[in-house]
Scaffold this motif. Structure first.
Motif, PDB file in Angstrom:
ATOM      1  N   GLY A 121      50.077 -12.625  17.976  1.00  0.00           N
ATOM      2  CA  GLY A 121      50.538 -11.268  18.259  1.00  0.00           C
ATOM      3  C   GLY A 121      51.984 -10.997  17.895  1.00  0.00           C
ATOM      4  O   GLY A 121      52.750 -11.891  17.540  1.00  0.00           O
ATOM      5  N   ARG A 122      52.330  -9.725  17.996  1.00  0.00           N
ATOM      6  CA  ARG A 122      53.623  -9.204  17.586  1.00  0.00           C
ATOM      7  C   ARG A 122      54.790  -9.785  18.364  1.00  0.00           C
ATOM      8  O   ARG A 122      55.807 -10.164  17.776  1.00  0.00           O
ATOM      9  N   ILE A 123      54.667  -9.878  19.686  1.00  0.00           N
ATOM     10  CA  ILE A 123      55.797 -10.299  20.524  1.00  0.00           C
ATOM     11  C   ILE A 123      56.286 -11.685  20.107  1.00  0.00           C
ATOM     12  O   ILE A 123      57.474 -11.884  19.841  1.00  0.00           O
ATOM     13  N   SER A 124      55.391 -12.645  20.032  1.00  0.00           N
ATOM     14  CA  SER A 124      55.832 -13.994  19.679  1.00  0.00           C
ATOM     15  C   SER A 124      56.227 -14.087  18.205  1.00  0.00           C
ATOM     16  O   SER A 124      57.192 -14.773  17.863  1.00  0.00           O
ATOM     17  N   GLU A 144      58.438 -21.209   6.469  1.00  0.00           N
ATOM     18  CA  GLU A 144      59.029 -22.481   6.880  1.00  0.00           C
ATOM     19  C   GLU A 144      60.408 -22.231   7.469  1.00  0.00           C
ATOM     20  O   GLU A 144      61.206 -21.468   6.929  1.00  0.00           O
ATOM     21  N   HIS A 145      60.675 -22.848   8.625  1.00  0.00           N
ATOM     22  CA  HIS A 145      61.993 -22.742   9.263  1.00  0.00           C
ATOM     23  C   HIS A 145      62.270 -24.039  10.012  1.00  0.00           C
ATOM     24  O   HIS A 145      61.465 -24.454  10.847  1.00  0.00           O
ATOM     25  N   ASN A 146      63.370 -24.673   9.684  1.00  0.00           N
ATOM     26  CA  ASN A 146      63.757 -25.936  10.323  1.00  0.00           C
ATOM     27  C   ASN A 146      62.639 -26.989  10.274  1.00  0.00           C
ATOM     28  O   ASN A 146      62.409 -27.709  11.242  1.00  0.00           O
ATOM     29  N   GLY A 147      61.948 -27.044   9.156  1.00  0.00           N
ATOM     30  CA  GLY A 147      60.913 -28.053   8.972  1.00  0.00           C
ATOM     31  C   GLY A 147      59.588 -27.763   9.654  1.00  0.00           C
ATOM     32  O   GLY A 147      58.690 -28.593   9.635  1.00  0.00           O
ATOM     33  N   ILE A 148      59.472 -26.584  10.258  1.00  0.00           N
ATOM     34  CA  ILE A 148      58.225 -26.203  10.931  1.00  0.00           C
ATOM     35  C   ILE A 148      57.620 -25.001  10.213  1.00  0.00           C
ATOM     36  O   ILE A 148      58.313 -24.012   9.950  1.00  0.00           O
ATOM     37  N   LEU A 149      56.339 -25.090   9.893  1.00  0.00           N
ATOM     38  CA  LEU A 149      55.633 -23.946   9.310  1.00  0.00           C
ATOM     39  C   LEU A 149      55.251 -23.000  10.442  1.00  0.00           C
ATOM     40  O   LEU A 149      54.745 -23.446  11.477  1.00  0.00           O
ATOM     41  N   ARG A 150      55.495 -21.716  10.227  1.00  0.00           N
ATOM     42  CA  ARG A 150      55.178 -20.710  11.242  1.00  0.00           C
ATOM     43  C   ARG A 150      54.289 -19.641  10.620  1.00  0.00           C
ATOM     44  O   ARG A 150      54.541 -19.204   9.504  1.00  0.00           O
ATOM     45  N   MET A 151      53.279 -19.260  11.377  1.00  0.00           N
ATOM     46  CA  MET A 151      52.347 -18.245  10.903  1.00  0.00           C
ATOM     47  C   MET A 151      52.027 -17.298  12.048  1.00  0.00           C
ATOM     48  O   MET A 151      51.852 -17.735  13.183  1.00  0.00           O
ATOM     49  N   GLY A 152      51.963 -16.022  11.757  1.00  0.00           N
ATOM     50  CA  GLY A 152      51.562 -15.029  12.749  1.00  0.00           C
ATOM     51  C   GLY A 152      50.168 -14.537  12.466  1.00  0.00           C
ATOM     52  O   GLY A 152      49.761 -14.434  11.306  1.00  0.00           O
ATOM     53  N   THR A 153      49.441 -14.243  13.519  1.00  0.00           N
ATOM     54  CA  THR A 153      48.113 -13.647  13.387  1.00  0.00           C
ATOM     55  C   THR A 153      47.913 -12.668  14.537  1.00  0.00           C
ATOM     56  O   THR A 153      48.751 -12.538  15.419  1.00  0.00           O
ATOM     57  N   TYR A 154      46.795 -11.996  14.502  1.00  0.00           N
ATOM     58  CA  TYR A 154      46.491 -11.002  15.530  1.00  0.00           C
ATOM     59  C   TYR A 154      46.314 -11.661  16.898  1.00  0.00           C
ATOM     60  O   TYR A 154      45.724 -12.734  17.004  1.00  0.00           O
ATOM     61  N   HIS A 155      46.782 -10.982  17.916  1.00  0.00           N
ATOM     62  CA  HIS A 155      46.532 -11.429  19.289  1.00  0.00           C
ATOM     63  C   HIS A 155      45.057 -11.187  19.587  1.00  0.00           C
ATOM     64  O   HIS A 155      44.505 -10.154  19.199  1.00  0.00           O
ATOM     65  N   PRO A 156      44.392 -12.120  20.271  1.00  0.00           N
ATOM     66  CA  PRO A 156      42.971 -11.920  20.576  1.00  0.00           C
ATOM     67  C   PRO A 156      42.682 -10.606  21.313  1.00  0.00           C
ATOM     68  O   PRO A 156      41.627 -10.001  21.102  1.00  0.00           O
ATOM     69  N   ALA A 157      43.602 -10.144  22.164  1.00  0.00           N
ATOM     70  CA  ALA A 157      43.388  -8.859  22.852  1.00  0.00           C
ATOM     71  C   ALA A 157      43.314  -7.709  21.852  1.00  0.00           C
ATOM     72  O   ALA A 157      42.537  -6.774  22.028  1.00  0.00           O
ATOM     73  N   MET A 158      44.115  -7.785  20.786  1.00  0.00           N
ATOM     74  CA  MET A 158      44.073  -6.764  19.732  1.00  0.00           C
ATOM     75  C   MET A 158      42.719  -6.787  19.028  1.00  0.00           C
ATOM     76  O   MET A 158      42.158  -5.751  18.704  1.00  0.00           O
ATOM     77  N   LEU A 159      42.186  -7.977  18.836  1.00  0.00           N
ATOM     78  CA  LEU A 159      40.877  -8.096  18.186  1.00  0.00           C
ATOM     79  C   LEU A 159      39.762  -7.543  19.067  1.00  0.00           C
ATOM     80  O   LEU A 159      38.787  -6.983  18.551  1.00  0.00           O
ATOM     81  N   LEU A 160      39.909  -7.664  20.376  1.00  0.00           N
ATOM     82  CA  LEU A 160      38.916  -7.079  21.285  1.00  0.00           C
ATOM     83  C   LEU A 160      38.975  -5.551  21.237  1.00  0.00           C
ATOM     84  O   LEU A 160      37.947  -4.884  21.344  1.00  0.00           O
ATOM     85  N   ARG A 161      40.179  -5.017  21.074  1.00  0.00           N
ATOM     86  CA  ARG A 161      40.337  -3.555  20.977  1.00  0.00           C
ATOM     87  C   ARG A 161      39.947  -3.024  19.601  1.00  0.00           C
ATOM     88  O   ARG A 161      39.536  -1.873  19.471  1.00  0.00           O
TER      89      ARG A 161
END
Length: 188
Positions: A121-124, A144-161
Motif C-alpha cells: 500500500g501507499r503509506i508504507s 534498490e536502496h542501501n543494498g535492499i530491493l524494495r517493491m510496492g504493491t497494492y494493499h490487500p484492502a484496496m484489492l477487496l474494494r
C-alpha cells in the motif's frame, strides 16, 4: 540487542497516543531471519484484537497471494507494519505516529537484514521507497536502496474494494517470486 529483547521493549512502548488506545501491540509475524519482509501501514481492528498483522479479510487475501508463490507468513517471510498500534477507526497513521514507530521498524530491518522489502500500500511505499511513490503507476517495480530491493504493491484492502486490480497484484507477486529466486538463497 536480539529479536526477543526488541519485541519486549516495543511491547512496552507508549511513545505516542496510539499506545493508550491499543488492545495489543502488533510487532509482526513470521521468521525473523527471513530474506523477505512485507510492510503494511498499521493494524486494523482484528489485528489489534489478536496482536498479529493481516488477520482479517485483507490478511486472508494476502495469504492467498503468498501461497500462490510458495510463501508462508509462519515459515519463510516476515510481516510488519509502519505503526505497531491501531489508529482509531482504522484511519491512516499520522506522519508523527509513523516517525515515532519507525525506530522499531528500523531496528527490525537491521536485525533481519532482508534482501527484499515489499510495501503493501501507499503509506508504507511512500515512507520506505519514496514520498512521491504512486502505487497505481509504480507497483511491481523494484528499487534498490542501501543494498535492499524494495517493491510496492497494492494493499490487500484496496484489492477487496477494487477486485479489478487483483490480476495486477498477482503479476506483482509473480515478479516478486522471480526476484526472490534471483537474489535470495534460503527463501525457497
Amino acid at each position: 540487542m536480539n529479536w526477543q529483547e526488541l519485541e519486549t521493549q516495543c511491547k512496552q512502548c507508549m511513545a505516542c497516543d496510539l499506545g493508550a488506545t491499543r488492545k495489543n501491540l502488533v510487532f509482526g509475524v513470521g521468521n525473523p531471519e527471513a530474506e523477505v519482509l512485507f510492510i503494511g501501514e498499521g493494524p486494523g481492528e482484528q489485528e489489534d484484537l489478536r496482536g498479529e498483522p493481516f488477520v482479517g479479510r485483507s490478511g486472508q487475501l494476502l495469504d492467498k497471494y503468498l501461497a500462490a508463490i510458495d510463501l508462508d507468513r509462519h515459515k519463510n517471510i516476515y510481516i510488519a507494519n509502519m505503526v505497531k498500534c491501531r489508529p482509531p477507526g482504522n484511519r491512516d497513521p499520522k506522519p508523527e505516529e509513523q516517525d515515532v514507530c519507525l525506530r522499531w521498524l528500523t531496528r527490525q530491518v537491521k536485525l533481519m537484514r532482508p534482501k527484499i522489502i515489499v510495501c503493501l500500500g501507499r503509506i508504507s511505499a511512500q515512507r520506505i521507497i519514496g514520498k512521491d511513490f504512486k502505487v497505481t503507476r509504480e507497483h511491481g517495480k523494484f528499487h534498490e536502496h542501501n543494498g535492499i530491493l524494495r517493491m510496492g504493491t497494492y494493499h490487500p484492502a484496496m484489492l477487496l474494494r477494487n477486485p479489478n486490480l487483483k490480476p495486477e497484484a498477482l503479476e506483482d507477486f509473480l515478479a516478486l517470486r522471480d526476484k526472490i529466486k534471483e537474489v535470495c538463497e534460503r527463501t525457497y
